[in-house]
Design an enzyme around this catalytic site. Structure first.
Site, PDB file in Angstrom:
ATOM      1  N   PHE A 129       0.739  -1.306   0.000  1.00 18.73           N
ATOM      2  CA  PHE A 129       0.142  -0.056  -0.048  1.00 18.73           C
ATOM      3  C   PHE A 129       0.931   1.251   0.100  1.00 18.73           C
ATOM      4  O   PHE A 129       1.695   1.505   0.930  1.00 18.73           O
ATOM      5  CB  PHE A 129      -0.875   0.029   1.102  1.00 18.73           C
ATOM      6  CG  PHE A 129      -1.851   1.253   1.084  1.00 18.73           C
ATOM      7  CD1 PHE A 129      -3.202   1.205   0.304  1.00 18.73           C
ATOM      8  CD2 PHE A 129      -1.708   2.443   1.797  1.00 18.73           C
ATOM      9  CE1 PHE A 129      -3.960   2.038   0.356  1.00 18.73           C
ATOM     10  CE2 PHE A 129      -2.310   3.302   1.549  1.00 18.73           C
ATOM     11  CZ  PHE A 129      -3.682   3.315   0.981  1.00 18.73           C
ATOM     12  N   ASP A 220       9.101   2.824   1.896  1.00 17.03           N
ATOM     13  CA  ASP A 220       7.756   3.231   2.259  1.00 17.03           C
ATOM     14  C   ASP A 220       7.661   3.025   3.719  1.00 17.03           C
ATOM     15  O   ASP A 220       7.429   1.910   4.082  1.00 17.03           O
ATOM     16  CB  ASP A 220       6.779   3.107   1.677  1.00 17.03           C
ATOM     17  CG  ASP A 220       5.330   3.611   1.899  1.00 17.03           C
ATOM     18  OD1 ASP A 220       5.274   4.347   3.090  1.00 17.03           O
ATOM     19  OD2 ASP A 220       4.523   3.612   1.121  1.00 17.03           O
ATOM     20  N   LYS A 249       2.256   9.587   8.339  1.00 18.98           N
ATOM     21  CA  LYS A 249       1.435   9.314   9.304  1.00 18.98           C
ATOM     22  C   LYS A 249       1.880   9.778  10.554  1.00 18.98           C
ATOM     23  O   LYS A 249       1.363  10.767  11.233  1.00 18.98           O
ATOM     24  CB  LYS A 249       1.068   7.871   9.422  1.00 18.98           C
ATOM     25  CG  LYS A 249       0.126   7.272   7.959  1.00 18.98           C
ATOM     26  CD  LYS A 249      -0.251   5.873   8.576  1.00 18.98           C
ATOM     27  CE  LYS A 249      -1.452   5.847   7.605  1.00 18.98           C
ATOM     28  NZ  LYS A 249      -0.872   4.922   6.115  1.00 18.98           N
TER      29      LYS A 249
HETATM   30  C1  LIG Z   1      -1.105   5.298   4.969  1.00 22.26           C
HETATM   31  C2  LIG Z   1      -0.155   4.832   3.874  1.00 22.26           C
HETATM   32  C3  LIG Z   1       0.298   5.441   2.810  1.00 22.26           C
HETATM   33  C4  LIG Z   1      -0.412   6.766   2.272  1.00 22.26           C
HETATM   34  O1  LIG Z   1      -0.568   7.704   3.124  1.00 22.26           O
HETATM   35  P1  LIG Z   1      -1.605   8.917   2.891  1.00 22.26           P
HETATM   36  O2  LIG Z   1      -1.065  10.128   4.078  1.00 22.26           O
HETATM   37  O3  LIG Z   1      -2.866   8.422   3.171  1.00 22.26           O
HETATM   38  O4  LIG Z   1      -1.466   9.352   1.719  1.00 22.26           O
HETATM   39  C5  LIG Z   1       1.339   5.143   1.993  1.00 22.26           C
HETATM   40  N1  LIG Z   1       2.197   4.115   2.301  1.00 22.26           N
HETATM   41  C6  LIG Z   1       1.813   3.515   3.580  1.00 22.26           C
HETATM   42  C7  LIG Z   1       2.959   2.231   3.839  1.00 22.26           C
HETATM   43  C8  LIG Z   1       0.849   3.843   4.326  1.00 22.26           C
HETATM   44  O5  LIG Z   1       0.610   3.176   5.363  1.00 22.26           O
END
Ligand SMILES: *Cc1c(COP(=O)(O)O)cnc(C)c1O
Length: 397
Positions: A129, A220, A249
């Site tokens: 994700f 990420d 986050k």
């Molecule tokens: C939540 C998340 C995203 C996206 O972040 P947003 O602030 O909602 O755009 C990207 N990568 C990971 C691993 C996430 O958990």
């Protein structure tokens, strides 16, 4: 009467109006123990007095100026991030998806300039994700997030997470006619995709192959970064350093901020190549600075380690007591998943039953219930959460 807000979320009929630490209250005065933290966002819990004070002071001094000017708070936050990671330069934006967009653009430029690739590819994992903007959602290796939004962005290929042989085969086929791959983008631990921890041996092999081909390895860290693993970064759990990492986050403790931090490749972005109006403004950077300072002042990395281990053992005991409903437990630090048995209640059903017991949880796919509490959580809260969860499980039996 339909809500004036678009239906992009399947929303619970619950309106939260107040928070303090790990507790939230709804508009009926009901109290909830919060194991969601805005999905891994509220690092210091709700209404943290220190964060509140620093942000109020910053609002009284300066809230926003353009990146046309130097922003001392931004320079201080960039220095705080590079001092605590393997990186040397930082770009600021407002979210995880945007941080990944920046990483994708930088990787393409690096691919053009360093490997001479005209039409670069980025390799990402299945069940990953990476966000919902077009390039980030294309990078996301879950077809359900693509459906209806085709055509997707070109230049992405997918392989099964933690599968060394499949990765080697994909890389070899992509590179069969010469340089083609600009970057590999991976979560150190998959969050939304089911709380799947990365396998260090797999990551070491990916690092080796990226080094051999001068391919960028991007992590990420939007969910696991900024302390949630019990280290500053998930890559420390794996023992493998990336060339770039993205975060968002937990960085602002509830104030929107995202960042791309890189090592040795920052010069591929020149003035004018990338930008963000709000990215790294004084207010958001004050939030990020405060979160990092408070993680250190309150020794939260050590506590996340200890409390993560406690939550792990409490969940393992729960699995033993409810073998018909629960299959296992996995995760790092305070990102943990309870794996459900097929045929038993689903994650959304358990989340709903837990809500009735005054406990907020979030699914990670249909088969995993996720715990991502504030990093300031204490042992008694974790015990109470697991007790409430057990009541919810009994109510579903
Ligand atoms: C939540 C998340 C995203 C996206 O972040 P947003 O602030 O909602 O755009 C990207 N990568 C990971 C691993 C996430 O958990």
């Amino acid at each position: 009467m339909p809500s004036p807000v678009m239906d992009t979320y399947g929303r619970y009929p619950l309106a939260l109006s107040r928070g303090r630490g790990v507790w939230l209250w709804d508009d009926q005065g009901r109290r909830y123990l919060d194991m969601v933290a805005g999905i891994a966002v509220c690092t210091l819990g709700h209404s943290d007095p220190v964060l509140q004070r620093r942000l109020c002071r910053q609002l009284g001094r300066l809230q926003h100026v353009s990146n046309l000017y130097r922003i001392p708070e931004q320079e201080a936050l960039a220095a705080a991030i590079t001092a605590r990671s393997c990186t040397d330069r930082v770009f600021f934006c407002n979210s995880g998806a945007e941080a990944n967009e920046a990483a994708i653009k930088l990787a393409r430029k690096h691919g053009h300039q360093v490997r001479g690739i005209a039409d670069p590819l980025i390799l990402t994992a299945e069940a990953s994700f990476h966000g919902r903007t077009l390039a980030a959602v294309t990078a996301t290796g879950q077809p359900k997030y693509h459906q209806g939004f085709e055509p997707m962005v070109s230049g992405f290929r997918y392989f099964p997470y933690n599968d060394t042989a499949a990765f080697e085969a994909l890389l070899a086929s992509c590179e069969a006619d010469g340089p083609r791959v600009a970057a590999v983008l991976l979560e150190p631990i998959q969050g939304e995709g089911g709380v799947n921890p990365g396998d260090p041996a797999f990551f070491r092999r990916v690092r080796e192959l990226c080094d051999a081909h001068r391919i960028l390895l991007i992590f990420d860290e939007v969910q696991i970064g900024v302390g949630r693993s019990g280290h500053w970064w998930g890559y420390q759990q794996l023992g493998v350093e990336p060339d770039a990492l993205t975060m968002a986050k937990g960085l602002g403790g509830g104030i929107p901020i995202g960042a791309l931090a890189v090592k040795a490749v920052a010069d591929h972005f020149r003035p004018g190549d990338h930008a963000s109006t709000f990215g790294g403004n004084p207010f958001a950077c004050r939030a990020g600075l405060t979160v990092i300072e408070e993680i250190e002042r309150r020794c939260l990395l050590e506590k996340v380690g200890a409390h993560g281990a406690l939550l792990q053992s409490l969940l393992q005991e729960l699995v033993v007591r409810h073998p018909g409903q629960l299959a296992g437990e996995r995760g790092w630090g305070l990102l943990r998943g309870l794996v459900l048995r097929e045929g038993g209640p689903t994650a959304p059903e358990i989340v709903k039953a837990a809500m009735a017991e005054g406990l907020l949880l979030v699914p990670a796919g249909p088969g995993v219930v996720r715990f991502v509490p504030p990093l300031v959580i204490r042992p008694r809260h974790l015990r109470k959460a697991v007790k409430r969860l057990e009541k919810a499980l009994r109510s579903l039996a």
